[in-house]
Structures are given as C-alpha cells and as structure tokens.
Design a protein around this motif. Sequence first.
Motif, PDB file in Angstrom:
ATOM      1  N   PRO A   1      -6.527   1.005 -11.906  1.00 27.66           N
ATOM      2  CA  PRO A   1      -6.306   2.049 -10.901  1.00 27.66           C
ATOM      3  C   PRO A   1      -7.545   2.928 -10.739  1.00 27.66           C
ATOM      4  O   PRO A   1      -8.113   3.391 -11.722  1.00 27.66           O
ATOM      5  N   GLY A   2      -7.952   3.114  -9.490  1.00 26.97           N
ATOM      6  CA  GLY A   2      -9.094   3.993  -9.236  1.00 26.97           C
ATOM      7  C   GLY A   2     -10.430   3.293  -9.279  1.00 26.97           C
ATOM      8  O   GLY A   2     -11.461   3.923  -9.066  1.00 26.97           O
ATOM      9  N   ILE A   3     -10.441   1.995  -9.562  1.00 26.79           N
ATOM     10  CA  ILE A   3     -11.700   1.239  -9.525  1.00 26.79           C
ATOM     11  C   ILE A   3     -11.482   0.012  -8.641  1.00 26.79           C
ATOM     12  O   ILE A   3     -10.465  -0.674  -8.762  1.00 26.79           O
ATOM     13  N   MET A   4     -12.419  -0.226  -7.746  1.00 29.66           N
ATOM     14  CA  MET A   4     -12.218  -1.309  -6.781  1.00 29.66           C
ATOM     15  C   MET A   4     -13.554  -1.923  -6.353  1.00 29.66           C
ATOM     16  O   MET A   4     -14.535  -1.206  -6.145  1.00 29.66           O
ATOM     17  N   HIS A   5     -13.569  -3.241  -6.203  1.00 26.39           N
ATOM     18  CA  HIS A   5     -14.714  -3.906  -5.594  1.00 26.39           C
ATOM     19  C   HIS A   5     -14.611  -3.716  -4.077  1.00 26.39           C
ATOM     20  O   HIS A   5     -14.196  -4.605  -3.354  1.00 26.39           O
ATOM     21  N   ALA A   6     -15.000  -2.537  -3.620  1.00 28.19           N
ATOM     22  CA  ALA A   6     -14.864  -2.200  -2.202  1.00 28.19           C
ATOM     23  C   ALA A   6     -16.178  -2.384  -1.451  1.00 28.19           C
ATOM     24  O   ALA A   6     -16.279  -2.059  -0.271  1.00 28.19           O
ATOM     25  N   CYS A   7     -17.211  -2.891  -2.141  1.00 30.84           N
ATOM     26  CA  CYS A   7     -18.485  -3.130  -1.455  1.00 30.84           C
ATOM     27  C   CYS A   7     -18.840  -4.616  -1.534  1.00 30.84           C
ATOM     28  O   CYS A   7     -19.947  -5.021  -1.181  1.00 30.84           O
ATOM     29  N   GLY A   8     -17.918  -5.425  -2.038  1.00 34.32           N
ATOM     30  CA  GLY A   8     -18.137  -6.871  -2.049  1.00 34.32           C
ATOM     31  C   GLY A   8     -19.080  -7.373  -3.126  1.00 34.32           C
ATOM     32  O   GLY A   8     -19.543  -8.511  -3.068  1.00 34.32           O
ATOM     33  N   HIS A   9     -19.348  -6.553  -4.135  1.00 33.25           N
ATOM     34  CA  HIS A   9     -20.275  -7.013  -5.174  1.00 33.25           C
ATOM     35  C   HIS A   9     -19.654  -8.132  -6.021  1.00 33.25           C
ATOM     36  O   HIS A   9     -20.373  -8.921  -6.628  1.00 33.25           O
TER      37      HIS A   9
ATOM     38  N   SER B   1     -11.570  -4.243   7.637  1.00 35.80           N
ATOM     39  CA  SER B   1     -11.908  -2.945   7.031  1.00 35.80           C
ATOM     40  C   SER B   1     -13.354  -2.910   6.555  1.00 35.80           C
ATOM     41  O   SER B   1     -13.875  -3.907   6.053  1.00 35.80           O
ATOM     42  N   GLY B   2     -13.953  -1.744   6.690  1.00 37.57           N
ATOM     43  CA  GLY B   2     -15.349  -1.566   6.293  1.00 37.57           C
ATOM     44  C   GLY B   2     -15.520  -1.488   4.785  1.00 37.57           C
ATOM     45  O   GLY B   2     -14.544  -1.285   4.047  1.00 37.57           O
ATOM     46  N   VAL B   3     -16.766  -1.634   4.333  1.00 36.87           N
ATOM     47  CA  VAL B   3     -17.048  -1.460   2.906  1.00 36.87           C
ATOM     48  C   VAL B   3     -16.811   0.000   2.514  1.00 36.87           C
ATOM     49  O   VAL B   3     -16.853   0.895   3.361  1.00 36.87           O
ATOM     50  N   HIS B   4     -16.504   0.218   1.260  1.00 36.38           N
ATOM     51  CA  HIS B   4     -16.212   1.539   0.691  1.00 36.38           C
ATOM     52  C   HIS B   4     -14.895   2.119   1.212  1.00 36.38           C
ATOM     53  O   HIS B   4     -14.701   3.334   1.179  1.00 36.38           O
ATOM     54  N   THR B   5     -13.992   1.280   1.743  1.00 34.61           N
ATOM     55  CA  THR B   5     -12.651   1.753   2.121  1.00 34.61           C
ATOM     56  C   THR B   5     -11.631   1.078   1.195  1.00 34.61           C
ATOM     57  O   THR B   5     -11.893  -0.008   0.667  1.00 34.61           O
ATOM     58  N   PRO B   6     -10.442   1.706   1.015  1.00 36.90           N
ATOM     59  CA  PRO B   6      -9.442   1.155   0.089  1.00 36.90           C
ATOM     60  C   PRO B   6      -8.831  -0.163   0.566  1.00 36.90           C
ATOM     61  O   PRO B   6      -8.138  -0.832  -0.206  1.00 36.90           O
ATOM     62  N   THR B   7      -9.040  -0.523   1.833  1.00 35.47           N
ATOM     63  CA  THR B   7      -8.467  -1.772   2.343  1.00 35.47           C
ATOM     64  C   THR B   7      -9.543  -2.826   2.614  1.00 35.47           C
ATOM     65  O   THR B   7      -9.277  -3.846   3.258  1.00 35.47           O
TER      66      THR B   7
ATOM     67  N   LEU C   1      -9.322   3.770  -5.164  1.00 32.97           N
ATOM     68  CA  LEU C   1      -8.020   3.179  -5.485  1.00 32.97           C
ATOM     69  C   LEU C   1      -7.702   2.116  -4.436  1.00 32.97           C
ATOM     70  O   LEU C   1      -7.560   2.429  -3.261  1.00 32.97           O
ATOM     71  N   GLU C   2      -7.583   0.871  -4.870  1.00 35.86           N
ATOM     72  CA  GLU C   2      -7.358  -0.225  -3.912  1.00 35.86           C
ATOM     73  C   GLU C   2      -5.993  -0.098  -3.246  1.00 35.86           C
ATOM     74  O   GLU C   2      -4.984   0.150  -3.903  1.00 35.86           O
ATOM     75  N   ALA C   3      -5.968  -0.307  -1.915  1.00 36.52           N
ATOM     76  CA  ALA C   3      -4.710  -0.214  -1.171  1.00 36.52           C
ATOM     77  C   ALA C   3      -4.261  -1.574  -0.653  1.00 36.52           C
ATOM     78  O   ALA C   3      -3.261  -1.666   0.058  1.00 36.52           O
TER      79      ALA C   3
ATOM     80  N   HIS D   1     -20.845  -8.421   5.203  1.00 36.51           N
ATOM     81  CA  HIS D   1     -20.897  -7.631   6.433  1.00 36.51           C
ATOM     82  C   HIS D   1     -19.535  -7.715   7.123  1.00 36.51           C
ATOM     83  O   HIS D   1     -19.222  -8.704   7.789  1.00 36.51           O
ATOM     84  N   PRO D   2     -18.701  -6.666   6.945  1.00 41.67           N
ATOM     85  CA  PRO D   2     -17.330  -6.726   7.472  1.00 41.67           C
ATOM     86  C   PRO D   2     -17.226  -6.527   8.979  1.00 41.67           C
ATOM     87  O   PRO D   2     -16.145  -6.612   9.525  1.00 41.67           O
ATOM     88  N   GLN D   3     -18.366  -6.288   9.654  1.00 46.06           N
ATOM     89  CA  GLN D   3     -18.316  -6.208  11.125  1.00 46.06           C
ATOM     90  C   GLN D   3     -18.828  -7.497  11.764  1.00 46.06           C
ATOM     91  O   GLN D   3     -19.013  -7.570  12.973  1.00 46.06           O
ATOM     92  N   MET D   4     -19.084  -8.523  10.932  1.00 46.20           N
ATOM     93  CA  MET D   4     -19.573  -9.801  11.470  1.00 46.20           C
ATOM     94  C   MET D   4     -18.618 -10.908  11.022  1.00 46.20           C
ATOM     95  O   MET D   4     -18.184 -10.939   9.859  1.00 46.20           O
ATOM     96  N   SER D   5     -18.308 -11.816  11.958  1.00 47.80           N
ATOM     97  CA  SER D   5     -17.315 -12.850  11.676  1.00 47.80           C
ATOM     98  C   SER D   5     -17.764 -13.771  10.558  1.00 47.80           C
ATOM     99  O   SER D   5     -18.949 -14.062  10.395  1.00 47.80           O
ATOM    100  N   VAL D   6     -16.780 -14.242   9.804  1.00 47.98           N
ATOM    101  CA  VAL D   6     -17.020 -15.212   8.747  1.00 47.98           C
ATOM    102  C   VAL D   6     -17.636 -16.477   9.361  1.00 47.98           C
ATOM    103  O   VAL D   6     -17.344 -16.824  10.507  1.00 47.98           O
ATOM    104  N   GLY D   7     -18.531 -17.104   8.631  1.00 47.34           N
ATOM    105  CA  GLY D   7     -19.206 -18.297   9.151  1.00 47.34           C
ATOM    106  C   GLY D   7     -20.564 -17.986   9.747  1.00 47.34           C
ATOM    107  O   GLY D   7     -21.298 -18.891  10.138  1.00 47.34           O
TER     108      GLY D   7
END
Length: 394
Positions: free
Chosen positions: A99-107, A364-370, A87-89, A170-176
């Motif tokens: 509700p209950g479905i989210m692109h939380a892995c960046g696909h 926020s990391g992948v597979h999290t609601p944020t 569920l996206e937050a 990769h949400p732990q690496m800066s954009v660019g």
Amino acid sequence: MSLPQSIRRLAAAYADQFIGIRRHLHANPELSYQEFETSAFVQEKLREMGIPFTIMAGTGVVGIIEGQYPASRVVALRADMDALPILEANDIPYASTRPGIMHACGHDVHTTCLLGAAKILQELKEQWSGTVKLIFQPGEEKNPGGASLMIKDGVLDNPRPAAIFGLHVHPQMSVGLVSFREGKVMASADEIYITVRSKGGHAAAPQYTADTILVASHIIVALQQVISRNREPQMASVLSITSFQGGHTTNVIPSEVKLMGTFRAMDEKWRFRAHELIRKIVEGTAHSMGAEVDCLIDIGYPSVYNNEALHITAKALAQTYMGENKVGETEIRMGAEDFGYYTQQVPGCFFRLGVMNAEKGIVSGVHTPTFNIDESAIETGMGMMAWLGASANI
Ligand SMILES: [Zn+2]
Ligand SMILES: [Zn+2]
C-alpha cells in the motif's frame, strides 16, 4: 535467418514469460534507493541466463554480454528499477501488494524489457559483434538520481560504451509504436526553496516589521520576469512557484514565509544564468522591502540530449526492426530524467515505447494511481533494446 528476424522470433517466443516477470515486479514495487528485492530478482535472472554482473550504487546491477569480437564495439542499455509513493487504484490481479507504493512510471516495464533483451542477446551472441553493458539503476525518481551515483561508481568505465540507449513508456502513444527525437528531449529540473524572514509583529502595526506575506507575494510576481523577459523566447523553460506557506491567524504578521517551486530548462548555459537571476531578484526584492531572505536552489537532473548521429542510426534501426510506419517523432517534454547524466558523458539516445490502448481503456498518464500499460508493448520493448544493443554503431 537475419538478425532482426531472429530477435523478432525470440521476442515473440518469450513475450508471455516476460509479461509474467513484469507482473511480479509490478506487484512488488520498491521506493527509490530501496530496490533490494528488485535488485536481487534481477541478479537471479542474470545468473539463470549465465550473464556475469557487478553491483554498483547499492542496488544497481551491471551485466556484461560479450558477442563476437568483444572489443570491437561497446554499447550500454539502461533501465531504472524504482517505484513511486502512490497508492495504486487499478483493480488487476497483479496490483501492488505494498500500500502506498506503485510502479506508476513504468520502471517495472523498463526493467523487464532490459531483462528480455539480455535473454535474447545472450542466446544470439554468436550472431552479433561487440559487448553490451546492461545497466539496471536505482533511484531515477529521486535526487541525486541513481544515474549520477552509477556514473560515480564507474558504470561508464571498463569498458566505456560508445553509445547508451534508454527507453521510457509513453502512455499517450499507442502500443506497437516507438518514437525518437534528435537533440534536446527532456528538461533539467531544479528545486527552489525561498524563506522570507522578519521580526514579525501585530497586523495592526505593520510599520514596525517587514511584512513577510507581502514580500513573498512581490517575489512571486517579480520572478515571472525570468521567463517572460530574460529567457530567449525560442528556448523552452518553465518557472513555477508551487507552495506558499506562512501565517496562521488574522492579526499577526508572521516572522517567516516559505516558498517552493521548480525551474526547468532545455539549455545548460541558460539554466545556470537563470539561477543567478532568480537569486538576484529574490534577494533584491526582499532587501528593498526590509526583509531577510534565503534562496536555496537544489540542483537536479540535467536536460536529456539525444546525440544527432546516434539518433539517425537508432531511428533507422528501429524502422528496420519495426517497419517505417511504426516509428514516430517524440515531442519535447519539460519533465526530467536522470538519463540526462549519461548523455553528458557519452552519446545517448532516449526513446519512447507506446503503451496506450484506448479500446481497452489503458490511457492513464504516468505518476497517476491508474497508470497501466498494454502488455504487448513488452515484446516490442525487449526486441528493440536487443536489436539496438546488437547492431547500433556510432
Ligand atoms: Zn517518473
Ligand atoms: Zn520514469
């Protein structure tokens, strides 16, 4: 104008348009193997661009772009299209409408970057040689993995690519930034299901039954030796028991206890040797204590292996396109990716696209609601995919 310059120019010119596409996909996520609208959307965009395509594995789409001398080289570019049951937050105008479905892995981002690359490659097809295969696959998040189904349906045949590239946010690496790694980059993932059985009985009379709770506890402890005593110490591998279900009251020894867990490895030989050890330990422990047991190991994705020569080529190309200081080294991860199936068949290179922006709070990391991305990553991602498709050789 040189080819990388032309690609950079088009990626910048189309960035806003493709951010719009990403927002559309983000707002309309679909679960694994149910990517019907996403697939139709991809098909419509390819049709608009004049790119021919075929359908595979239900919702998979495979486009073909021919540059000059189409038979001279064939390169595949891959994106996954499925979302997660989360569920996206995020409070954003393009938040999931389901509700209950989210692109939380960046696909959604991966699909967008590949569509953007398609647009660029099609427009510049007089300026590069060979054939680029665009692979939009279903079901990366769920066994048996869309990649395995696409391969069964012949995605790597007629023509067979000499190389395949995939990117992941990769949400732990800066954009660019982008990052690469040679050899093993992600682990295999297998699921373990253990059921311990006995006739059960009164808790005050344990002498008349095998105690399934005690047996299951011994199994969990005994399994720790697989990693600590049997694995070669320099080789990454993880075994985690993550669920213990059994019993419902104080005075009954239950007749059944269920355990679940996951096993990860970086080496295919060790992976299957470990499966044998796990079965032996589980069965031996249960039988020595008078219980019956079933041990099911559900084989998941293989590890992802980045071909050495292709890694060198791709990294050098990335440095040309982005500048040397924008290209880093990715760490090994024990997560799994069905891209591993492709790398078992043809030389592959899986790389990471930085999407973090700490100043804007996008961390926020992948597979999290944020989970979210700094959308300027899309210009980088589509440009990089186009550039690798147009110029990588092995
Ligand atoms: Zn994922
Ligand atoms: Zn993913």
